[in-house]
Design an enzyme around this catalytic site. Sequence first.
Site, PDB file in Angstrom:
ATOM      1  N   ASP A  22      39.395  32.599  37.139  1.00 34.84           N
ATOM      2  CA  ASP A  22      39.874  32.441  38.515  1.00 34.84           C
ATOM      3  C   ASP A  22      40.322  31.020  38.840  1.00 34.84           C
ATOM      4  O   ASP A  22      40.191  30.555  39.975  1.00 34.84           O
ATOM      5  CB  ASP A  22      38.791  32.885  39.531  1.00 34.84           C
ATOM      6  CG  ASP A  22      38.369  34.323  39.300  1.00 34.84           C
ATOM      7  OD1 ASP A  22      39.234  35.137  38.942  1.00 34.84           O
ATOM      8  OD2 ASP A  22      37.175  34.621  39.461  1.00 34.84           O
ATOM      9  N   LYS A  25      45.352  30.993  37.220  1.00 30.92           N
ATOM     10  CA  LYS A  25      46.279  31.257  36.101  1.00 30.92           C
ATOM     11  C   LYS A  25      47.507  32.028  36.577  1.00 30.92           C
ATOM     12  O   LYS A  25      48.622  31.748  36.157  1.00 30.92           O
ATOM     13  CB  LYS A  25      45.566  32.064  34.996  1.00 30.92           C
ATOM     14  CG  LYS A  25      44.396  31.338  34.365  1.00 30.92           C
ATOM     15  CD  LYS A  25      43.658  32.209  33.373  1.00 30.92           C
ATOM     16  CE  LYS A  25      42.894  33.345  34.003  1.00 30.92           C
ATOM     17  NZ  LYS A  25      41.766  32.967  34.853  1.00 30.92           N
ATOM     18  N   GLY A  49      41.835  39.464  37.512  1.00 30.65           N
ATOM     19  CA  GLY A  49      42.547  39.615  38.778  1.00 30.65           C
ATOM     20  C   GLY A  49      43.377  38.361  38.961  1.00 30.65           C
ATOM     21  O   GLY A  49      42.822  37.285  39.157  1.00 30.65           O
ATOM     22  N   HIS A  50      44.692  38.482  38.799  1.00 31.35           N
ATOM     23  CA  HIS A  50      45.575  37.315  38.874  1.00 31.35           C
ATOM     24  C   HIS A  50      46.419  37.411  40.139  1.00 31.35           C
ATOM     25  O   HIS A  50      47.180  38.357  40.312  1.00 31.35           O
ATOM     26  CB  HIS A  50      46.458  37.241  37.615  1.00 31.35           C
ATOM     27  CG  HIS A  50      45.659  37.076  36.350  1.00 31.35           C
ATOM     28  ND1 HIS A  50      46.193  37.161  35.102  1.00 31.35           N
ATOM     29  CD2 HIS A  50      44.339  36.806  36.163  1.00 31.35           C
ATOM     30  CE1 HIS A  50      45.248  36.970  34.192  1.00 31.35           C
ATOM     31  NE2 HIS A  50      44.111  36.760  34.817  1.00 31.35           N
ATOM     32  N   GLN A 233      40.567  35.539  32.123  1.00 31.24           N
ATOM     33  CA  GLN A 233      39.227  34.924  32.171  1.00 31.24           C
ATOM     34  C   GLN A 233      39.316  33.411  31.904  1.00 31.24           C
ATOM     35  O   GLN A 233      40.334  32.816  32.203  1.00 31.24           O
ATOM     36  CB  GLN A 233      38.267  35.601  31.186  1.00 31.24           C
ATOM     37  CG  GLN A 233      37.843  37.014  31.585  1.00 31.24           C
ATOM     38  CD  GLN A 233      38.847  38.082  31.211  1.00 31.24           C
ATOM     39  OE1 GLN A 233      39.287  38.173  30.089  1.00 31.24           O
ATOM     40  NE2 GLN A 233      39.212  38.925  32.160  1.00 31.24           N
TER      41      GLN A 233
HETATM   42  P1  GDP Z   1      43.314  33.685  38.183  1.00 32.73           P
HETATM   43  O1  GDP Z   1      42.389  34.807  37.861  1.00 32.73           O
HETATM   44  O2  GDP Z   1      43.056  32.485  37.342  1.00 32.73           O
HETATM   45  O3  GDP Z   1      44.760  34.081  38.177  1.00 32.73           O
HETATM   46  O4  GDP Z   1      42.960  33.232  39.676  1.00 32.73           O
HETATM   47  P2  GDP Z   1      42.701  34.203  40.927  1.00 32.73           P
HETATM   48  O5  GDP Z   1      43.990  34.743  41.387  1.00 32.73           O
HETATM   49  O6  GDP Z   1      41.612  35.174  40.636  1.00 32.73           O
HETATM   50  O7  GDP Z   1      42.077  33.176  41.957  1.00 32.73           O
HETATM   51  C1  GDP Z   1      42.758  32.040  42.376  1.00 32.73           C
HETATM   52  C2  GDP Z   1      42.918  32.108  43.907  1.00 32.73           C
HETATM   53  O8  GDP Z   1      43.286  30.840  44.387  1.00 32.73           O
HETATM   54  C3  GDP Z   1      44.014  33.042  44.366  1.00 32.73           C
HETATM   55  O9  GDP Z   1      43.644  33.604  45.594  1.00 32.73           O
HETATM   56  C4  GDP Z   1      45.229  32.131  44.529  1.00 32.73           C
HETATM   57  O10 GDP Z   1      46.171  32.625  45.471  1.00 32.73           O
HETATM   58  C5  GDP Z   1      44.564  30.890  45.035  1.00 32.73           C
HETATM   59  N1  GDP Z   1      45.219  29.630  44.684  1.00 32.73           N
HETATM   60  C6  GDP Z   1      45.872  29.291  43.533  1.00 32.73           C
HETATM   61  N2  GDP Z   1      46.231  27.992  43.551  1.00 32.73           N
HETATM   62  C7  GDP Z   1      45.804  27.498  44.731  1.00 32.73           C
HETATM   63  C8  GDP Z   1      45.838  26.193  45.338  1.00 32.73           C
HETATM   64  O11 GDP Z   1      46.319  25.230  44.781  1.00 32.73           O
HETATM   65  N3  GDP Z   1      45.246  26.064  46.580  1.00 32.73           N
HETATM   66  C9  GDP Z   1      44.662  27.111  47.219  1.00 32.73           C
HETATM   67  N4  GDP Z   1      44.122  26.880  48.413  1.00 32.73           N
HETATM   68  N5  GDP Z   1      44.619  28.352  46.693  1.00 32.73           N
HETATM   69  C10 GDP Z   1      45.162  28.527  45.467  1.00 32.73           C
HETATM   70  P1  IMO Z   2      40.322  36.331  35.623  1.00 34.12           P
HETATM   71  O1  IMO Z   2      41.348  36.662  34.572  1.00 34.12           O
HETATM   72  C1  IMO Z   2      36.141  35.579  36.607  1.00 34.12           C
HETATM   73  C2  IMO Z   2      33.145  37.811  34.303  1.00 34.12           C
HETATM   74  C3  IMO Z   2      32.334  38.841  35.066  1.00 34.12           C
HETATM   75  C4  IMO Z   2      31.035  38.798  34.275  1.00 34.12           C
HETATM   76  C5  IMO Z   2      31.506  38.567  32.844  1.00 34.12           C
HETATM   77  C6  IMO Z   2      31.578  39.843  32.010  1.00 34.12           C
HETATM   78  O2  IMO Z   2      40.674  36.834  36.971  1.00 34.12           O
HETATM   79  O3  IMO Z   2      40.010  34.883  35.590  1.00 34.12           O
HETATM   80  P2  IMO Z   2      33.215  41.930  31.942  1.00 34.12           P
HETATM   81  O4  IMO Z   2      33.616  42.904  33.006  1.00 34.12           O
HETATM   82  O5  IMO Z   2      34.345  41.179  31.347  1.00 34.12           O
HETATM   83  O6  IMO Z   2      32.336  42.533  30.898  1.00 34.12           O
HETATM   84  O7  IMO Z   2      32.278  40.850  32.710  1.00 34.12           O
HETATM   85  O8  IMO Z   2      32.797  37.990  32.936  1.00 34.12           O
HETATM   86  N1  IMO Z   2      34.608  37.982  34.423  1.00 34.12           N
HETATM   87  C7  IMO Z   2      35.398  37.200  35.170  1.00 34.12           C
HETATM   88  N2  IMO Z   2      35.099  36.184  36.007  1.00 34.12           N
HETATM   89  N3  IMO Z   2      37.432  35.915  36.392  1.00 34.12           N
HETATM   90  C8  IMO Z   2      37.752  36.903  35.540  1.00 34.12           C
HETATM   91  O9  IMO Z   2      39.021  37.174  35.190  1.00 34.12           O
HETATM   92  C9  IMO Z   2      36.706  37.633  34.912  1.00 34.12           C
HETATM   93  N4  IMO Z   2      36.669  38.662  34.035  1.00 34.12           N
HETATM   94  C10 IMO Z   2      35.378  38.852  33.730  1.00 34.12           C
HETATM   95  O10 IMO Z   2      32.155  38.483  36.410  1.00 34.12           O
HETATM   96  O11 IMO Z   2      30.282  37.671  34.665  1.00 34.12           O
HETATM   97 MG    MG Z   3      41.029  36.060  38.800  1.00 34.84          MG
END
Ligand code: GDP
Ligand code: IMO
Ligand code: MG
Length: 436
Positions: A22, A25, A49-50, A233
Amino acid sequence: MDSQGGRLERKNRVIVGAQWGDEGKGKVVDLLSREADIVARFQGGNNAGHTIVVDDNKYILHLIPSGIIHPGKVCLIGNGVVLDPFVFLEELDTLKKVGIDYQDRLFISAATNLIMPYHRALDGLEESGRGKKGIGTTGRGIGPSYQDKVKRTGIRLADLFDEERLTEKIKTHCENKKYMLDQLPADQKVDCASLVAKLIGLQDIFRPMITDASLMLHEATRSGATILFEGAQGAMLDVDLGTYPYCTSSNTTAGGALTGLGIGPSMINEVIGIVKAYTTRVGAGPFPTELHDEIGEKLQKQGAEFGATTGRPRRTGWLDLVQLKHSCRINGIDKIAITKLDVLDCLDEIKVCTAYELDGERIDNTPMDMMRFKDCKPIYKTFAGWDRSTEGVTTYTELPQKAREYVGYICRELNVEMLLLSTGPAREHTVMAPNG
Ligand code: GDP
Ligand code: IMO
Ligand code: MG
């Protein structure tokens, strides 16, 4: 174009999460997709979840590469991914609803293992069996599907096109897993009997997408295509190099791109680590710099730190350079993208962990035994916060001096260049480094 008006070298880049996932990416992959022809996902499944924000639209993708938002970009799902076909269909439907055309540009490796409904059920059963030692899995069937893959009994996408083989495999799985599946409550029973027919019914959807990913990438490369490899991840969730057993079941690090797509290291020109300006983690497991106070709550609130897949609140804490140095090393990170800098605007003081104390001694590296990670106490360096907002800032010179000092310090300590700095969720909320 560079300053001389020439064309910049187009690079094959791997994008990896440098922390516990998270990091942002999705946003960075979306940004860099502009300079790529193919965006290829190499591991994980719909545990990811991207999030991508474009104008007023927010897209959350779990399986389909983030490049799909860009018209015309080819997206590829590699053999290292575990794909839930039913979740995949839902994701296609969502794309259709928002008018994103994926026809003829979305491909899946024939060797991709599938997540079956019994994997999902087993994930829940295994997790509840762990009791207090639960990993906090996303419950999407990731672990059990990778277990079958490593056991050499997994169902691959190619099996969907051989009814006899598929029937035999599903029958064996349902028999072998019966003991566990019988423990499910009546309303959660897995309907093994109808599963083959359901899967065969998906043939027409998957037929135009099934491919030899390795061959496709090699042929595209010969024709001059640029590839962006999308990781899911983060490094600390890597099954070999992360905080085992509190991790996921795949290689989330850059090496995963090789085996997860059938390419060699020479096809990768640059590894980009995505680093959130602080740290978050979802699920259980050690997190030395975790905050259990009002600052942690502030980061959670300001950063909207709730899981994009499960909606769970993310644990929050300070940036951890010991962890990040480990991540740079195991991934071979060349450049970093620092995200969510704007979230730190709300703080008067910012801390960065520079070393740990373990058994009364200072250590500069992560412990050799990852189980000892939980006993590491962070040693901090404190920075003064900055006096004005960085939200939405697009140039380096507009950043407050103190914010520049913070990011400069991180890059120096990690001995990496900065590719970009993110100051908000939207595409335009980005400071690109001059030579990015
Ligand atoms: P990922 O799994 O690495 O793709 O990241 P996620 O989408 O799960 O979580 C990142 C969250 O931060 C999302 O809600 C993005 O919209 C948000 N986000 C990304 N870059 C920034 C930033 O520079 N500032 C803020 N405030 N939010 C951001
Ligand atoms: P993105 O791509 C954050 C964590 C889960 C749990 C562990 C194992 O959005 O960054 P699993 O379901 O893979 O067996 O769970 O890994 N986890 C993540 N945490 N971002 C993710 O993906 C994750 N995918 C799995 O919360 O601790
Ligand atoms: Mg994510």
